[in-house]
Design a protein around this motif. Structure first.
Motif, short mmCIF file in Angstrom:
data_model
loop_
_atom_site.label_atom_id
_atom_site.label_comp_id
_atom_site.label_asym_id
_atom_site.label_seq_id
_atom_site.Cartn_x
_atom_site.Cartn_y
_atom_site.Cartn_z
N LYS A 178 43.23 44.15 48.40
CA LYS A 178 42.22 43.54 49.26
C LYS A 178 42.82 42.39 50.07
O LYS A 178 42.52 42.24 51.26
CB LYS A 178 41.03 43.02 48.41
N PHE A 179 43.68 41.60 49.43
CA PHE A 179 44.32 40.50 50.15
C PHE A 179 45.13 41.03 51.34
O PHE A 179 45.03 40.51 52.45
CB PHE A 179 45.22 39.69 49.21
N PHE A 180 45.92 42.06 51.11
CA PHE A 180 46.75 42.60 52.19
C PHE A 180 45.91 43.23 53.30
O PHE A 180 46.29 43.18 54.48
CB PHE A 180 47.79 43.60 51.65
N THR B 87 42.62 45.19 37.86
CA THR B 87 41.92 44.36 38.85
C THR B 87 42.92 43.52 39.64
O THR B 87 42.67 43.19 40.80
CB THR B 87 40.87 43.43 38.20
N ALA B 88 44.06 43.18 39.03
CA ALA B 88 45.06 42.39 39.76
C ALA B 88 45.62 43.20 40.93
O ALA B 88 45.82 42.67 42.02
CB ALA B 88 46.20 41.96 38.82
N ASP C 249 42.84 43.44 43.68
CA ASP C 249 42.72 42.19 44.46
C ASP C 249 43.90 42.02 45.41
O ASP C 249 43.74 41.53 46.53
CB ASP C 249 42.63 40.98 43.51
N LEU C 250 45.07 42.41 44.96
CA LEU C 250 46.26 42.34 45.83
C LEU C 250 46.06 43.21 47.07
O LEU C 250 46.35 42.80 48.20
CB LEU C 250 47.50 42.80 45.06
#
Lengths: 139, 139, 139
Positions: free
Chosen positions: B65-67, B58-59, B62-63
């Protein structure tokens, strides 16, 4: 293993990307080394070293536009502005990119991909003389 | 000091993080070296090398998605788009992350922390064969 | 060429920049080496190593404020939050900065510019003991 140190000074005239691939490659030739690594280190906190696409100038211009939006000069919460509105943004842009690049050397040449170039990324608006320290380690 | 060069090719199938820790460790074993550093260098300007949390998927999601939010594909000011909407964002993501990682080697192993893995971070949507150049220096 | 490995542990007490320039320089002195490079590598994925302006504390505070805005803790799309609201932002901040810095050494000293310092950039709110692995290569 031999170690070769050298220095480069690059004149900049405003924000943007300045290609230094040939300057670095010349220093490697001068070192006489054929295999190892070169570390290209910039001795400032308001500009960066990055490897970037070096074929199409529009890629560099779009990158600069992106950074102007990501780190705006008019953020109202900046207090570090003794050298002007581009002072604090220049440090942030440097932290978001790189102070150095280490590139493998084989057969006397940096092992860059087809479209890679080494660039000084200037984050200040006024002209500067930028100092780079290069270390080649190898044989 | 011995110098060992090697290459890796990694197949990617769309944006995201691809772990290459074991691939790099195998090359170090092949080099026979026990102490020094390895430089993992990617020969492209539209993907990156990063060290990232490798325990919880999941980390990584999420990374990603952030980018996707930080560097959107539909920015109306991009002009460098010959290869599609992910062309210019891929270069920006690369500049915001890293072209290489240099990792200490002791006792024949990369000195990564418990949760660290080495990843290729692909920024393009279509499948690619990505070339990495590795240099081990040490003894 | 000699290789010297050493470790450092740094205690942090919340987000922010912690200068470690003198700690690294002391390890170089201990190595006895006069020329080469030092790689300062952090063995965690929720803090970073960066080189930053070390003269004016307001520059560091503004940098921290920028990162609080760039990677907000309350993003509603994060799912990796087992260790709290600063868990996922800490990994993203690390990817946007650096896991290591490699600095040239000449005459026994890191060749930093006048205003450059080496910093541990802590991204977690609670106190941590952070482990760094240092490798000096040279002569």
């Amino acid at each position: 293993m031999p170690i070769y140190h050298d220095q480069l000074e690059v004149r900049t005239h405003g924000k943007g990307l300045y290609e230094i691939t040939d300057n670095v490659q010349s220093k490697i030739a001068k070192s006489g080394m054929r295999n190892g690594t070169v570390t290209v280190f910039i001795q400032h906190t308001s500009c960066s070293i990055v490897i970037m696409e070096n074929a199409d100038p529009t890629a560099r211009r779009d990158l600069e536009k992106f950074f102007d939006r990501l780190v705006p000069e008019d953020a109202d919460y900046f207090t570090h502005d003794a050298e002007g509105k581009d002072d604090m943004p220049s440090h942030i842009r440097m932290v978001l990119t790189r102070t150095s690049e280490t590139v493998p050397i084989a057969d006397g040449k940096m092992q860059l991909g087809t479209w890679q170039g080494v660039f000084l990324f200037e984050h200040r608006s006024v002209p500067h003389g930028r100092k780079l320290f290069l270390t080649v380690m190898g044989e």
